[in-house]
Scaffold this active site. Sequence first.
Site, PDB file in Angstrom:
ATOM      1  N   ASP A 258      80.494 128.529  86.312  1.00 44.37           N
ATOM      2  CA  ASP A 258      81.484 128.938  87.000  1.00 44.37           C
ATOM      3  C   ASP A 258      81.230 128.978  88.366  1.00 44.37           C
ATOM      4  O   ASP A 258      80.136 128.505  88.786  1.00 44.37           O
ATOM      5  CB  ASP A 258      82.269 129.974  86.328  1.00 44.37           C
TER       6      ASP A 258
ATOM      7  N   HIS B 282      80.869 126.118  90.140  1.00 39.02           N
ATOM      8  CA  HIS B 282      82.164 125.795  90.965  1.00 39.02           C
ATOM      9  C   HIS B 282      82.204 126.283  92.475  1.00 39.02           C
ATOM     10  O   HIS B 282      83.193 126.472  92.984  1.00 39.02           O
ATOM     11  CB  HIS B 282      83.397 126.405  90.114  1.00 39.02           C
TER      12      HIS B 282
END
Length: 429
Positions: free
Chosen positions: A252, A275
């Site tokens: 993430d 991310h």
Amino acid sequence: MSRPFFHGKLLLVLSIYYFNGVFGREAVSVVKGIEFETQKGRHVLHHKGRRRSALFDFDVMSFGARADGRTDDTRAFRTAWKKACESSGSVNLLIPKGTYLIGHIEFTGPCNNVSSLTVHLKGYLKATTDLSKYGFSAGWVEFGWVEGLTLTGGGTLDGQGAKAWPYNDCPTDSNCKLLPTNVKFMAMNKTVVRGITSLNSKFFHIALVECKNFKGSKIKISAPANSPNTDGIHIERSSSVYFSGSHIGTGDDCISVGQGNSQVTITGVTCGPGHGISVGSLGRYRNEGDVSGLLVRDCTMTVTTNGIRIKTWENSPGSSAVTNMTFENIVMNNVTNPIIIDQTYCPFTSCTSMAPSRVKISDIYFKNIRGTSSSKVAVALECSKGMPCQNIYLENVHLDLSSGEKHATSTCKNVRAKYIGTQLPPPCS
């Protein structure tokens, strides 16, 4: 006092220290005004009648830790922390090399008489995989309400998240039960975290909530690219936070800067997989605090699904602001969405938009952003139609397509950005 007599007394004191240290005996020895005391897990040398504490050491092995990777050592850690926190002066909590199986544990204060507390983590901590051992929204290892804590030593915290990730339904259920964060810091002040490793967290790796004066450096964070919600570092309602020289690869956001933060600096961080570095998501809940004073500098993103991102929800129940942020000297290596403002953020499979985001974004600077984009759109500025972005600056941006084909493009909504110097892709028309 003659010099030979003083030397003789000093040798006697040191001999007592050595004897008690080797044979593990509890003793108190007095030599003409100098008192040496050893207790279980604790050592101090001071002048009798005028107690001047030296360094107190509390070793988890002295409190029953087995360090065999199979025996639950949680109780030994709790007892060692309790004794350390109740001590005074400069205190060390020692976690020697070895493998320790640990359940949910809280290292909480205040430690009223402790001037500084250093946790020397040299060992390898393994989290229990039994999810019933953790409370709702609990962390695995939690530090709270302590001033002057240092966590260092080169050790590792392994969340053993692979067995828990199948139970994470947060990507599809907005009312999901949160899995444990590897290390959580709550209401801490003057904290230093240096040279530790976090592996395979069940949820976030490191989380800061309501912390002040926090410095993190030389941190390594690792989890597979497909591990859900394993943000590397999440910061919320904190101020004067500084992270530097760290390597983060996860499933993430490498770093997520949530609501209510001010004066956060991130430098020298390498990110990938992951991310990217994100502000948000913001605007989902009532009474969220503003975010201001963020500096992200000298960082590198490699094969991440975003580079620098600001993300806010539509249908915001309240208003807030994102302002005074600088992203400077950032290298993008084959990154999707290198620069993105997304004010229609929704991570679920379907979202119903009733109203635009009420998060106001202003005074944002993107400077010296260079490298390659794996997406055709390298710069996407999609702002709220209810609160258009203001004072968005792009200076010396050079992003080529990693495929080598033509030029990347830009898209803009509800914003009139200001451009300085090189602009590739070309500015929005």
